[in-house]
Design a protein around this motif. Structure first.
Motif, PDB file in Angstrom:
ATOM      1  N   ARG A  17      22.956  48.308  92.251  1.00 24.06           N
ATOM      2  CA  ARG A  17      21.963  48.340  91.006  1.00 24.06           C
ATOM      3  C   ARG A  17      21.677  46.721  90.973  1.00 24.06           C
ATOM      4  NH1 ARG A  17      19.126  52.630  90.127  1.00 24.06           N
ATOM      5  NH2 ARG A  17      18.619  51.970  87.891  1.00 24.06           N
ATOM      6  N   GLU A  18      20.601  46.448  90.144  1.00 32.43           N
ATOM      7  CA  GLU A  18      20.415  44.888  89.623  1.00 32.43           C
ATOM      8  C   GLU A  18      19.940  45.025  88.366  1.00 32.43           C
ATOM      9  OE1 GLU A  18      19.135  42.914  93.757  1.00 32.43           O
ATOM     10  OE2 GLU A  18      17.605  43.338  92.445  1.00 32.43           O
ATOM     11  N   TYR A  19      20.094  43.902  87.464  1.00 35.36           N
ATOM     12  CA  TYR A  19      19.565  44.006  86.204  1.00 35.36           C
ATOM     13  C   TYR A  19      18.607  42.924  86.083  1.00 35.36           C
ATOM     14  CZ  TYR A  19      23.998  46.219  85.310  1.00 35.36           C
ATOM     15  OH  TYR A  19      25.132  47.084  85.381  1.00 35.36           O
ATOM     16  N   VAL A  20      17.103  43.361  85.774  1.00 37.62           N
ATOM     17  CA  VAL A  20      16.322  42.430  85.416  1.00 37.62           C
ATOM     18  C   VAL A  20      15.982  42.431  83.864  1.00 37.62           C
ATOM     19  CG1 VAL A  20      15.633  42.708  87.590  1.00 37.62           C
ATOM     20  CG2 VAL A  20      14.706  44.095  86.106  1.00 37.62           C
ATOM     21  N   LEU A  21      15.421  41.264  83.693  1.00 36.58           N
ATOM     22  CA  LEU A  21      14.841  41.065  82.254  1.00 36.58           C
ATOM     23  C   LEU A  21      13.621  41.970  81.915  1.00 36.58           C
ATOM     24  CD1 LEU A  21      15.057  37.241  82.157  1.00 36.58           C
ATOM     25  CD2 LEU A  21      16.280  39.113  80.440  1.00 36.58           C
ATOM     26  N   THR A  22      13.693  42.577  80.851  1.00 34.01           N
ATOM     27  CA  THR A  22      12.496  43.548  80.436  1.00 34.01           C
ATOM     28  C   THR A  22      11.592  42.616  79.518  1.00 34.01           C
ATOM     29  OG1 THR A  22      13.457  43.860  78.298  1.00 34.01           O
ATOM     30  CG2 THR A  22      13.860  45.505  80.126  1.00 34.01           C
ATOM     31  N   PRO A  23      10.236  42.872  79.321  1.00 32.89           N
ATOM     32  CA  PRO A  23       9.357  42.004  78.541  1.00 32.89           C
ATOM     33  C   PRO A  23      10.218  41.574  76.981  1.00 32.89           C
ATOM     34  CG  PRO A  23       8.040  43.804  79.202  1.00 32.89           C
ATOM     35  CD  PRO A  23       9.499  44.022  79.614  1.00 32.89           C
ATOM     36  N   LYS A  24      11.110  42.663  76.447  1.00 39.09           N
ATOM     37  CA  LYS A  24      11.757  42.283  75.309  1.00 39.09           C
ATOM     38  C   LYS A  24      12.862  40.896  75.576  1.00 39.09           C
ATOM     39  CE  LYS A  24      13.603  45.066  72.093  1.00 39.09           C
ATOM     40  NZ  LYS A  24      14.610  46.150  71.906  1.00 39.09           N
ATOM     41  N   GLY A  25      13.538  41.168  76.951  1.00 35.82           N
ATOM     42  CA  GLY A  25      14.513  40.026  77.245  1.00 35.82           C
ATOM     43  C   GLY A  25      13.721  38.809  77.524  1.00 35.82           C
ATOM     44  N   LYS A  26      12.464  38.769  78.195  1.00 36.75           N
ATOM     45  CA  LYS A  26      11.816  37.524  78.799  1.00 36.75           C
ATOM     46  C   LYS A  26      11.334  36.969  77.160  1.00 36.75           C
ATOM     47  CE  LYS A  26      10.187  39.009  83.187  1.00 36.75           C
ATOM     48  NZ  LYS A  26       9.254  39.297  84.116  1.00 36.75           N
ATOM     49  N   ALA A  27      11.179  37.732  76.092  1.00 40.02           N
ATOM     50  CA  ALA A  27      10.938  36.927  75.060  1.00 40.02           C
ATOM     51  C   ALA A  27      11.847  36.180  74.411  1.00 40.02           C
ATOM     52  CB  ALA A  27      10.391  38.380  74.038  1.00 40.02           C
ATOM     53  N   LEU A  28      13.158  36.357  74.919  1.00 40.31           N
ATOM     54  CA  LEU A  28      14.517  35.370  74.504  1.00 40.31           C
ATOM     55  C   LEU A  28      14.106  34.065  74.985  1.00 40.31           C
ATOM     56  CD1 LEU A  28      17.297  38.178  74.723  1.00 40.31           C
ATOM     57  CD2 LEU A  28      16.236  36.864  72.683  1.00 40.31           C
ATOM     58  N   PHE A  29      13.199  33.868  75.887  1.00 34.43           N
ATOM     59  CA  PHE A  29      13.123  32.525  76.385  1.00 34.43           C
ATOM     60  C   PHE A  29      13.188  31.490  75.561  1.00 34.43           C
ATOM     61  CE2 PHE A  29      10.728  29.094  78.718  1.00 34.43           C
ATOM     62  CZ  PHE A  29      11.472  28.993  79.631  1.00 34.43           C
ATOM     63  N   PRO A  30      12.235  31.471  74.523  1.00 29.28           N
ATOM     64  CA  PRO A  30      12.360  30.477  73.528  1.00 29.28           C
ATOM     65  C   PRO A  30      13.775  30.247  72.710  1.00 29.28           C
ATOM     66  CG  PRO A  30      10.439  31.847  73.087  1.00 29.28           C
ATOM     67  CD  PRO A  30      11.145  32.357  74.166  1.00 29.28           C
ATOM     68  N   VAL A  31      14.123  31.353  72.593  1.00 28.98           N
ATOM     69  CA  VAL A  31      15.614  31.285  72.003  1.00 28.98           C
ATOM     70  C   VAL A  31      16.709  30.431  72.939  1.00 28.98           C
ATOM     71  CG1 VAL A  31      17.650  32.683  71.054  1.00 28.98           C
ATOM     72  CG2 VAL A  31      15.177  33.351  70.725  1.00 28.98           C
ATOM     73  N   ILE A  32      16.613  30.807  74.314  1.00 30.32           N
ATOM     74  CA  ILE A  32      17.486  30.132  75.191  1.00 30.32           C
ATOM     75  C   ILE A  32      17.141  28.655  75.238  1.00 30.32           C
ATOM     76  CG2 ILE A  32      18.247  29.868  77.379  1.00 30.32           C
ATOM     77  CD1 ILE A  32      19.471  32.470  76.055  1.00 30.32           C
ATOM     78  N   VAL A  33      15.797  28.507  75.157  1.00 31.22           N
ATOM     79  CA  VAL A  33      15.455  27.126  75.368  1.00 31.22           C
ATOM     80  C   VAL A  33      16.075  26.081  74.169  1.00 31.22           C
ATOM     81  CG1 VAL A  33      13.406  25.547  75.288  1.00 31.22           C
ATOM     82  CG2 VAL A  33      13.464  27.553  76.971  1.00 31.22           C
TER      83      VAL A  33
END
Length: 150
Positions: free
Chosen positions: A79-95
């Motif tokens: 199995r693999e783990y991929v970012l969902t749209p909710k996860g991708k929305a964390l991009f500005p937080v990580i930046v």
């Protein structure tokens, strides 16, 4: 054992966010997902976290809709783990965390990893908080309007 305080019904967006992804392992898993990690072993090697902790954090991130567990892209039984749209929305937080860390925890000439624009190859500009009309805002320029009863 100490019971963890839950904030999933809080009226504060920050509290609910911290409830979902507020521990360091979860944020580092999300960071690694943005960097291309997809498999349990990739996360484990990158983070050096105990397998039971990684398993628990991945389950929480999947249950919270930040990651999705999908069949392996190579057709194997993994199995693999991929970012969902909710996860991708964390991009500005990580930046924002990255830029805050660069500014506050590294000497001016100390080497560190850099996040760069894939197309141009240049480091990103510092994130800014802007008003609806485009003005740059500082903490003193904002206020929180709490819901009644707080």
């Amino acid at each position: 054992m100490v019971t963890r305080t839950r904030f999933d019904d809080s009226e504060c967006p920050v509290a609910r966010s911290v409830d979902a992804i507020g521990d360091w392992w979860s944020l580092l898993i999300v960071r690694d997902a943005f960097d291309g990690s997809r498999r349990f072993g990739e996360f484990q090697r990158s983070l050096g976290v105990a397998k039971n902790i990684l398993t628990a954090r991945l389950r929480t991130l999947v249950a919270g809709g930040v990651l999705e567990s999908v069949p392996a892209s190579d057709g194997s039984a993994y199995r693999e783990y991929v970012l969902t749209p909710k996860g991708k929305a964390l991009f500005p937080v990580i930046v924002a965390l990255r830029q805050w860390g660069e500014e506050n925890f590294f000497a001016p000439d100390e080497p560190h990893s850099q996040l760069v624009d894939r197309q141009q190859g240049h480091p990103l500009r510092a994130l800014e908080v802007l008003s609806a009309d485009g003005r740059r805002l500082a903490p003193d320029d904002t206020t929180v309007h709490k819901v009644s009863g707080q």
